[in-house]
Enzyme design. Sequence first.
Site, PDB file in Angstrom:
ATOM      1  N   SER A  27      57.415 -11.767-107.385  1.00  0.00           N
ATOM      2  CA  SER A  27      57.508 -12.679-106.244  1.00  0.00           C
ATOM      3  C   SER A  27      56.528 -12.177-105.197  1.00  0.00           C
ATOM      4  O   SER A  27      56.171 -10.995-105.184  1.00  0.00           O
ATOM      5  CB  SER A  27      58.935 -12.644-105.679  1.00  0.00           C
ATOM      6  OG  SER A  27      58.989 -13.220-104.386  1.00  0.00           O
TER       7      SER A  27
ATOM      8  N   TYR B 243      67.128  -8.910-102.396  1.00  0.00           N
ATOM      9  CA  TYR B 243      66.186  -9.639-103.256  1.00  0.00           C
ATOM     10  C   TYR B 243      64.796  -9.005-103.177  1.00  0.00           C
ATOM     11  O   TYR B 243      64.154  -8.753-104.197  1.00  0.00           O
ATOM     12  CB  TYR B 243      66.129 -11.116-102.866  1.00  0.00           C
ATOM     13  CG  TYR B 243      65.159 -11.905-103.702  1.00  0.00           C
ATOM     14  CD1 TYR B 243      65.476 -12.279-105.001  1.00  0.00           C
ATOM     15  CD2 TYR B 243      63.909 -12.261-103.201  1.00  0.00           C
ATOM     16  CE1 TYR B 243      64.576 -12.981-105.787  1.00  0.00           C
ATOM     17  CE2 TYR B 243      63.007 -12.975-103.973  1.00  0.00           C
ATOM     18  CZ  TYR B 243      63.344 -13.328-105.263  1.00  0.00           C
ATOM     19  OH  TYR B 243      62.450 -14.030-106.039  1.00  0.00           O
TER      20      TYR B 243
END
Length: 193
Positions: A143, A156
């Site tokens: 990501s 996250y």
Amino acid sequence: MSGTFASGSVALITGASSGIGAATARHLAERGARVIGTGRNRDRLEGLAAELGDSGLMIELDVRDEADVTAALAGLPAPWRDIDILINNAGHDAGGWQVFQDLDRAASDDVIDTNVTGLIRMTSHIVPGMIARNRGHIVNIGSISSFSPYQKSAVYCASKFAVDGFTQSLRMDMADTLIRVTQIDPGVVLTGF
């Protein structure tokens, strides 16, 4: 990824029941790969299986569960066992978009168990076969938060930093082999995530 594998290559995609995983499964199947799609949502996997036909084999499994992964891989039909491409895509951000102090601990543990431990688990099962054949491609879905953290996503972001560190180190470990290691770092994607 087109052009990087021979027609008939076997690709295993975790988190294939929706979003990036399902789109990747379709893309690879259209280009001649045989796709093993894994995920926790049986209904979505069955829908994808219907789309892919003979090019797809869907398996319900949870990357967080060692016994589940071991049994699923051991149960693959012989023509599907030599996995050429592993795409570690399974991931989520349960309980996300909250300041850390408000996060539910069980939800944050689940993010690490899926995004980090599950990715490492799948890789550890697939790498020995790739090494034995001295070929393969491991693709980890990271990501932009792998290198650029943002507010209200501490766990996250931590999980994606871990994916980045694992990928970089794994690439070094594979340097003397013909196994390629790639990380893809998308930004915000409109999926069921």
